[in-house]
Design a protein around this motif. Structure first.
Motif, PDB file in Angstrom:
ATOM      1  N   TYR A   2       0.809  -1.213   0.000  1.00 24.14           N
ATOM      2  CA  TYR A   2       0.000   0.000   0.000  1.00 24.14           C
ATOM      3  C   TYR A   2       0.844   1.266   0.000  1.00 24.14           C
ATOM      4  CZ  TYR A   2      -3.537  -3.394   0.197  1.00 24.14           C
ATOM      5  OH  TYR A   2      -4.320  -4.474  -0.140  1.00 24.14           O
ATOM      6  N   TRP A   3       2.073   1.188   0.479  1.00 28.69           N
ATOM      7  CA  TRP A   3       3.015   2.295   0.347  1.00 28.69           C
ATOM      8  C   TRP A   3       3.286   2.523  -1.143  1.00 28.69           C
ATOM      9  CZ3 TRP A   3       8.154   1.971  -1.476  1.00 28.69           C
ATOM     10  CH2 TRP A   3       8.911   3.143  -1.316  1.00 28.69           C
ATOM     11  N   GLN A   4       3.508   1.445  -1.880  1.00 33.75           N
ATOM     12  CA  GLN A   4       3.746   1.520  -3.325  1.00 33.75           C
ATOM     13  C   GLN A   4       2.505   2.035  -4.048  1.00 33.75           C
ATOM     14  OE1 GLN A   4       6.410   1.200  -5.194  1.00 33.75           O
ATOM     15  NE2 GLN A   4       5.333   1.415  -7.120  1.00 33.75           N
ATOM     16  N   ALA A   5       1.326   1.525  -3.667  1.00 32.58           N
ATOM     17  CA  ALA A   5       0.081   1.961  -4.304  1.00 32.58           C
ATOM     18  C   ALA A   5      -0.147   3.457  -4.071  1.00 32.58           C
ATOM     19  CB  ALA A   5      -1.103   1.147  -3.772  1.00 32.58           C
ATOM     20  N   SER A   6       0.168   3.925  -2.884  1.00 35.51           N
ATOM     21  CA  SER A   6       0.043   5.343  -2.567  1.00 35.51           C
ATOM     22  C   SER A   6       0.982   6.164  -3.456  1.00 35.51           C
ATOM     23  CB  SER A   6       0.366   5.569  -1.084  1.00 35.51           C
ATOM     24  OG  SER A   6       0.274   6.923  -0.751  1.00 35.51           O
ATOM     25  N   GLY A   7       2.189   5.705  -3.620  1.00 34.62           N
ATOM     26  CA  GLY A   7       3.154   6.381  -4.486  1.00 34.62           C
ATOM     27  C   GLY A   7       2.696   6.420  -5.933  1.00 34.62           C
ATOM     28  N   GLU A   8       2.087   5.333  -6.401  1.00 35.77           N
ATOM     29  CA  GLU A   8       1.550   5.300  -7.767  1.00 35.77           C
ATOM     30  C   GLU A   8       0.469   6.352  -7.939  1.00 35.77           C
ATOM     31  OE1 GLU A   8       2.386   3.636 -10.633  1.00 35.77           O
ATOM     32  OE2 GLU A   8       4.150   3.101  -9.463  1.00 35.77           O
ATOM     33  N   SER A   9      -0.402   6.494  -6.941  1.00 35.29           N
ATOM     34  CA  SER A   9      -1.451   7.520  -7.012  1.00 35.29           C
ATOM     35  C   SER A   9      -0.854   8.913  -7.094  1.00 35.29           C
ATOM     36  CB  SER A   9      -2.372   7.422  -5.791  1.00 35.29           C
ATOM     37  OG  SER A   9      -3.193   6.300  -5.895  1.00 35.29           O
ATOM     38  N   GLU A  10       0.178   9.153  -6.316  1.00 31.39           N
ATOM     39  CA  GLU A  10       0.838  10.464  -6.352  1.00 31.39           C
ATOM     40  C   GLU A  10       1.432  10.738  -7.733  1.00 31.39           C
ATOM     41  OE1 GLU A  10       3.611  10.390  -3.106  1.00 31.39           O
ATOM     42  OE2 GLU A  10       2.008  10.318  -1.614  1.00 31.39           O
ATOM     43  N   LYS A  11       2.067   9.721  -8.336  1.00 28.64           N
ATOM     44  CA  LYS A  11       2.666   9.897  -9.661  1.00 28.64           C
ATOM     45  C   LYS A  11       1.600  10.124 -10.730  1.00 28.64           C
ATOM     46  CE  LYS A  11       5.446   6.242  -9.298  1.00 28.64           C
ATOM     47  NZ  LYS A  11       6.401   5.209  -9.682  1.00 28.64           N
ATOM     48  N   ILE A  12       0.500   9.385 -10.653  1.00 31.86           N
ATOM     49  CA  ILE A  12      -0.597   9.566 -11.611  1.00 31.86           C
ATOM     50  C   ILE A  12      -1.145  10.987 -11.507  1.00 31.86           C
ATOM     51  CG2 ILE A  12      -2.985   8.883 -12.142  1.00 31.86           C
ATOM     52  CD1 ILE A  12      -2.108   5.992 -11.306  1.00 31.86           C
ATOM     53  N   SER A  13      -1.307  11.451 -10.284  1.00 34.20           N
ATOM     54  CA  SER A  13      -1.814  12.805 -10.060  1.00 34.20           C
ATOM     55  C   SER A  13      -0.878  13.846 -10.663  1.00 34.20           C
ATOM     56  CB  SER A  13      -1.993  13.043  -8.558  1.00 34.20           C
ATOM     57  OG  SER A  13      -2.424  14.352  -8.316  1.00 34.20           O
ATOM     58  N   LEU A  14       0.416  13.690 -10.449  1.00 37.12           N
ATOM     59  CA  LEU A  14       1.387  14.639 -11.010  1.00 37.12           C
ATOM     60  C   LEU A  14       1.364  14.640 -12.533  1.00 37.12           C
ATOM     61  CD1 LEU A  14       4.466  14.125  -8.654  1.00 37.12           C
ATOM     62  CD2 LEU A  14       3.069  16.190  -8.880  1.00 37.12           C
ATOM     63  N   ARG A  15       1.323  13.444 -13.134  1.00 37.47           N
ATOM     64  CA  ARG A  15       1.287  13.361 -14.602  1.00 37.47           C
ATOM     65  C   ARG A  15       0.011  13.997 -15.149  1.00 37.47           C
ATOM     66  NH1 ARG A  15       3.405   8.042 -13.702  1.00 37.47           N
ATOM     67  NH2 ARG A  15       1.319   7.196 -13.991  1.00 37.47           N
ATOM     68  N   SER A  16      -1.113  13.740 -14.496  1.00 37.64           N
ATOM     69  CA  SER A  16      -2.398  14.300 -14.935  1.00 37.64           C
ATOM     70  C   SER A  16      -2.385  15.817 -14.845  1.00 37.64           C
ATOM     71  CB  SER A  16      -3.544  13.745 -14.096  1.00 37.64           C
ATOM     72  OG  SER A  16      -3.648  12.354 -14.263  1.00 37.64           O
ATOM     73  N   LYS A  17      -1.864  16.335 -13.754  1.00 31.77           N
ATOM     74  CA  LYS A  17      -1.805  17.789 -13.562  1.00 31.77           C
ATOM     75  C   LYS A  17      -0.932  18.428 -14.640  1.00 31.77           C
ATOM     76  CE  LYS A  17      -0.514  21.337 -10.222  1.00 31.77           C
ATOM     77  NZ  LYS A  17       0.062  21.605  -8.900  1.00 31.77           N
ATOM     78  N   GLU A  18       0.237  17.830 -14.895  1.00 31.93           N
ATOM     79  CA  GLU A  18       1.136  18.370 -15.921  1.00 31.93           C
ATOM     80  C   GLU A  18       0.475  18.355 -17.300  1.00 31.93           C
ATOM     81  OE1 GLU A  18       4.131  19.932 -15.659  1.00 31.93           O
ATOM     82  OE2 GLU A  18       3.730  19.827 -13.513  1.00 31.93           O
ATOM     83  N   GLU A  19      -0.259  17.308 -17.604  1.00 29.80           N
ATOM     84  CA  GLU A  19      -0.937  17.230 -18.903  1.00 29.80           C
ATOM     85  C   GLU A  19      -2.047  18.274 -19.004  1.00 29.80           C
ATOM     86  OE1 GLU A  19      -1.898  15.674 -22.809  1.00 29.80           O
ATOM     87  OE2 GLU A  19      -0.127  16.034 -21.588  1.00 29.80           O
ATOM     88  N   ARG A  20      -2.800  18.498 -17.932  1.00 31.61           N
ATOM     89  CA  ARG A  20      -3.841  19.536 -17.944  1.00 31.61           C
ATOM     90  C   ARG A  20      -3.210  20.916 -18.144  1.00 31.61           C
ATOM     91  NH1 ARG A  20      -5.621  16.454 -13.694  1.00 31.61           N
ATOM     92  NH2 ARG A  20      -5.067  18.032 -12.151  1.00 31.61           N
ATOM     93  N   ILE A  21      -2.093  21.161 -17.488  1.00 29.21           N
ATOM     94  CA  ILE A  21      -1.390  22.440 -17.657  1.00 29.21           C
ATOM     95  C   ILE A  21      -0.934  22.601 -19.103  1.00 29.21           C
ATOM     96  CG2 ILE A  21       0.730  23.704 -17.070  1.00 29.21           C
ATOM     97  CD1 ILE A  21       0.364  22.567 -14.180  1.00 29.21           C
TER      98      ILE A  21
END
Length: 176
Positions: free
Chosen positions: A131-150
Motif C-alpha cells: 500500500y506504500w507503493q500503491a500510494s506512491g503510484e497515485s501520487e505519480k498519476i496525479s502529477l502526470r495528470s496535472k502536468e498534462e492539464r497544464i
C-alpha cells in the motif's frame, strides 16, 4: 464440504475508467479465478464507481463499510480483488483494513498477486509495502495528470465539459 463464500470487490477511480468499462474486465478476471478454486463460490459483488482509493478514507467508502458489515455477519469467507490496490491506496490505513479482515477470519486474495497473509512480521511488512507503493503510484498519476492539464491549457485547449457562455464547442484533433 461447504464451499467458501467469496465476495468480489471491483473499483474504478475515475469516470474515464467507468466509461471504458474497466469493471467488466475485473469481474471476468475474478470469475475465472474463482472457477480455478473448486471449493469457492461467488457470494457477493461489491462495486465502487469513480471512487478514489487514495483520496477517500476507508470510513467514507460505503462499499468498504458494507464489506465490514458482511464480514461481521459472517456472510463471506474470502475477499477477492483484481489487484490489491482495489481495496485502497492509503499507506496509513489500507494495510490495517487488510489486517482487520484477516484477523476476522477472511482470506484476502488478488487475482494478480495471490493471497495476502499476516502470519509474521515479514508478511506485515509486505502488506505495508504493497500500500506504500500503491500510494506512491497515485501520487505519480496525479502529477502526470496535472502536468498534462497544464500543457493542454497552455496550448489553448479547453478542458471543461461544456463550452463557456457565448462560445461553441468544436471537436479538436489535438489528441490525434
Amino acid at each position: 464440504m461447504d464451499k467458501k463464500r467469496v465476495g468480489c470487490l471491483y473499483r474504478v477511480s475515475t469516470l474515464k475508467q467507468v466509461e471504458e468499462d474497466d469493471i467488466p474486465m475485473q469481474r471476468v478476471s475474478c470469475s475465472n479465478y474463482i472457477s480455478q478454486h473448486k471449493d469457492w463460490k461467488l457470494e457477493k459483488e461489491y462495486i465502487e464507481l469513480g471512487v478514489s482509493g487514495y483520496k477517500l478514507s476507508e470510513y467514507k467508502r460505503d462499499v468498504l463499510q458494507d464489506i465490514k458489515k458482511d464480514v461481521l455477519k459472517k456472510e463471506i469467507d474470502v475477499l477477492l480483488v483484481f489487484m490489491f490496490d482495489r481495496i485502497g491506496r492509503r499507506e496509513e490505513e489500507t494495510p490495517f483494513v487488510v489486517e482487520w479482515l484477516i484477523n476476522e477470519g477472511i482470506e484476502v486474495w488478488s487475482v494478480k498477486e495471490g493471497q495476502r497473509k499476516i502470519e509474521n512480521r515479514t508478511d506485515k511488512l509486505i502488506n505495508y509495502f504493497t500500500y506504500w507503493q500503491a500510494s506512491g503510484e497515485s501520487e505519480k498519476i496525479s502529477l502526470r495528470s496535472k502536468e498534462e492539464r497544464i500543457r493542454l491549457t497552455k496550448a489553448g485547449i479547453y478542458l471543461g465539459n461544456y463550452a463557456p457562455y457565448g462560445y461553441k464547442m468544436e471537436i479538436s484533433d489535438v489528441y490525434s
